[in-house]
Design an enzyme around this catalytic site. Structure first.
Site, PDB file in Angstrom:
ATOM      1  N   ASN A   1       0.869  -1.181   0.000  1.00  0.00           N
ATOM      2  CA  ASN A   1       0.000   0.000   0.000  1.00  0.00           C
ATOM      3  C   ASN A   1       0.902   1.225   0.000  1.00  0.00           C
ATOM      4  O   ASN A   1       1.539   1.537   1.012  1.00  0.00           O
ATOM      5  CB  ASN A   1      -0.888  -0.039   1.258  1.00  0.00           C
ATOM      6  CG  ASN A   1      -1.730   1.220   1.402  1.00  0.00           C
ATOM      7  OD1 ASN A   1      -1.777   2.060   0.503  1.00  0.00           O
ATOM      8  ND2 ASN A   1      -2.383   1.353   2.546  1.00  0.00           N
TER       9      ASN A   1
ATOM     10  N   LYS B   1       0.063   4.242  -0.173  1.00  0.00           N
ATOM     11  CA  LYS B   1      -0.591   5.402   0.457  1.00  0.00           C
ATOM     12  C   LYS B   1      -0.390   6.649  -0.430  1.00  0.00           C
ATOM     13  O   LYS B   1      -0.385   6.523  -1.645  1.00  0.00           O
ATOM     14  CB  LYS B   1      -0.070   5.575   1.890  1.00  0.00           C
ATOM     15  CG  LYS B   1      -0.148   4.254   2.695  1.00  0.00           C
ATOM     16  CD  LYS B   1       0.072   4.410   4.155  1.00  0.00           C
ATOM     17  CE  LYS B   1      -0.061   3.054   4.837  1.00  0.00           C
ATOM     18  NZ  LYS B   1       0.032   3.106   6.276  1.00  0.00           N
TER      19      LYS B   1
ATOM     20  N   HIS C   1      -9.414   1.000   5.011  1.00  0.00           N
ATOM     21  CA  HIS C   1      -8.073   1.122   5.597  1.00  0.00           C
ATOM     22  C   HIS C   1      -8.150   2.019   6.831  1.00  0.00           C
ATOM     23  O   HIS C   1      -8.949   2.950   6.879  1.00  0.00           O
ATOM     24  CB  HIS C   1      -7.084   1.700   4.578  1.00  0.00           C
ATOM     25  CG  HIS C   1      -5.689   1.670   5.113  1.00  0.00           C
ATOM     26  ND1 HIS C   1      -5.189   2.675   5.901  1.00  0.00           N
ATOM     27  CD2 HIS C   1      -4.715   0.727   5.023  1.00  0.00           C
ATOM     28  CE1 HIS C   1      -3.956   2.343   6.265  1.00  0.00           C
ATOM     29  NE2 HIS C   1      -3.651   1.173   5.743  1.00  0.00           N
TER      30      HIS C   1
ATOM     31  N   GLU D   1      -6.490   4.424   7.875  1.00  0.00           N
ATOM     32  CA  GLU D   1      -6.372   5.875   7.653  1.00  0.00           C
ATOM     33  C   GLU D   1      -7.670   6.455   7.096  1.00  0.00           C
ATOM     34  O   GLU D   1      -8.001   7.607   7.346  1.00  0.00           O
ATOM     35  CB  GLU D   1      -5.170   6.151   6.743  1.00  0.00           C
ATOM     36  CG  GLU D   1      -3.871   5.992   7.531  1.00  0.00           C
ATOM     37  CD  GLU D   1      -2.771   5.266   6.805  1.00  0.00           C
ATOM     38  OE1 GLU D   1      -2.764   5.270   5.558  1.00  0.00           O
ATOM     39  OE2 GLU D   1      -1.906   4.677   7.496  1.00  0.00           O
TER      40      GLU D   1
ATOM     41  N   GLU E   1      -5.032  -5.102  10.596  1.00  0.00           N
ATOM     42  CA  GLU E   1      -3.982  -4.099  10.788  1.00  0.00           C
ATOM     43  C   GLU E   1      -4.246  -3.339  12.093  1.00  0.00           C
ATOM     44  O   GLU E   1      -5.047  -2.391  12.105  1.00  0.00           O
ATOM     45  CB  GLU E   1      -3.977  -3.098   9.629  1.00  0.00           C
ATOM     46  CG  GLU E   1      -3.714  -3.715   8.276  1.00  0.00           C
ATOM     47  CD  GLU E   1      -3.209  -2.673   7.282  1.00  0.00           C
ATOM     48  OE1 GLU E   1      -2.055  -2.802   6.844  1.00  0.00           O
ATOM     49  OE2 GLU E   1      -3.943  -1.719   6.963  1.00  0.00           O
TER      50      GLU E   1
ATOM     51  N   GLY F   1       2.784   2.252  10.772  1.00  0.00           N
ATOM     52  CA  GLY F   1       3.697   3.390  10.632  1.00  0.00           C
ATOM     53  C   GLY F   1       4.421   3.760  11.909  1.00  0.00           C
ATOM     54  O   GLY F   1       5.047   4.824  11.998  1.00  0.00           O
TER      55      GLY F   1
ATOM     56  N   SER G   1       3.699  -2.106  10.190  1.00  0.00           N
ATOM     57  CA  SER G   1       5.162  -2.069  10.345  1.00  0.00           C
ATOM     58  C   SER G   1       5.852  -3.378   9.954  1.00  0.00           C
ATOM     59  O   SER G   1       6.853  -3.755  10.571  1.00  0.00           O
ATOM     60  CB  SER G   1       5.559  -1.668  11.768  1.00  0.00           C
ATOM     61  OG  SER G   1       5.125  -0.351  12.041  1.00  0.00           O
TER      62      SER G   1
HETATM   63  P1  13P Z   1       3.197   0.364   7.586  1.00  0.00           P
HETATM   64  O1  13P Z   1       3.739  -0.907   7.003  1.00  0.00           O
HETATM   65  O2  13P Z   1       3.892   1.594   7.101  1.00  0.00           O
HETATM   66  O3  13P Z   1       3.090   0.292   9.072  1.00  0.00           O
HETATM   67  O4  13P Z   1       1.695   0.514   7.038  1.00  0.00           O
HETATM   68  C1  13P Z   1       0.839  -0.574   7.135  1.00  0.00           C
HETATM   69  C2  13P Z   1      -0.396  -0.263   6.387  1.00  0.00           C
HETATM   70  O5  13P Z   1      -1.169   0.604   6.761  1.00  0.00           O
HETATM   71  C3  13P Z   1      -0.644  -1.004   5.143  1.00  0.00           C
HETATM   72  O6  13P Z   1      -1.918  -0.784   4.680  1.00  0.00           O
END
Ligand code: 13P
Length: 253
Positions: free
Chosen positions: A9, A11, A97, A99, A169, A175, A215
């Site tokens: 992803n 983002k 997701h 976010e 997740e 992150g 992560s």
């Molecule tokens: P990170 O791997 O940066 O923690 O992000 C995970 C994520 O949100 C994948 O959709």
């Protein structure tokens, strides 16, 4: 029996140049495994989907979008429908997701409509679920994920749900550099599979892939993948570095 699945992803990162270079580097380093021993997808920002699709056309890496609107077309300024995503070569789409849930404010009911719209439009949704740190600290993790699963898949037939991938997740691991331990992740993946078995049936539950995200790094991928109910990984930050993402893909084979 469940083929491993690793999705990146991106983002709101990359530009046209770095995105296509990244896709090219991933494709060339995974020729022998992608689409064979492991399914691989990348989810670039909407505006780069078509350019990345061009780079990936000769590979077995699938394209995914990061979001989809609930209607297929019409007066919905700024939104993108499932048929448009299909048209530019997407196979997958992320729905719900963390976010989008916690930064943009999407509720379960909207996410449910997005999952349904994705399936109706011929896309394979990846429904993301996961608890906030406050929810984990209050021992509400199972309750939250159960609610997100139930509401996210509400009203969908077993046949439709068989098109879905689930991504667990935990929000506190996204992150932050804090990965859930393989045991913490396995516990939640087992819960997700149990919920699928209870709501639909055991056979359907055994066929659905459940990815872990939060992560994930080359060093943590293999231990996570060793867990019985972890079928793949949804990778954010580390998917922006070709070497790291390729190492994660190879750890998942
Ligand atoms: P990170 O791997 O940066 O923690 O992000 C995970 C994520 O949100 C994948 O959709």
């Amino acid at each position: 029996m469940r083929k491993p699945f690793v999705a990146g992803n991106w983002k709101m990162n990359t530009d046209g140049h770095t995105g296509t270079n990244l896709a090219e580097a991933i494709a060339s380093a995974t020729v022998e495994v992608a689409g064979q021993s492991v399914d691989v997808a990348v989810c670039p920002p909407f505006v780069y989907l078509q350019a990345v699709a061009g780079v990936l056309s000769a590979s077995h890496i699938a394209l995914g979008a990061q979001d989809v609107y609930i209607e297929s077309k019409g007066a919905f300024t700024g939104e993108i429908g499932a048929s448009m995503l299909k048209d530019v070569g997407c196979a997958y789409v992320l729905c719900g997701h963390s976010e989008r849930r916690h930064v943009i404010g999407e509720p379960d009911e909207l996410i449910n409509k997005k999952v349904a719209a994705a399936i109706s439009g011929g896309l394979l949704p990846i429904l993301c679920v996961g608890e906030l740190i406050e929810e984990r600290q209050a021992s509400r993790t199972e309750e939250v994920v159960t609610r997100q699963m139930k509401n996210g898949l509400a009203g969908l037939s077993a046949e439709k749900v068989s098109a879905v991938t689930i991504a667990y997740e935990p929000v506190w691991a996204i992150g932050t550099g804090l990965t859930a331990t393989p045991q913490q992740a396995q516990q939640m993946h087992a819960l997700v599979r149990k919920l699928l078995a209870q709501t639909y049936d055991g056979q359907l539950a055994e066929g659905i892939r459940i990815l872990y995200g939060g992560s994930v790094k080359p060093g943590s991928a293999a231990d996570l993948m060793r867990q019985k109910d972890i079928d793949g990984l949804l990778v954010g930050g580390a998917s922006l570095n070709a070497d790291d993402f390729v190492a994660i893909i190879k750890a998942a084979v």
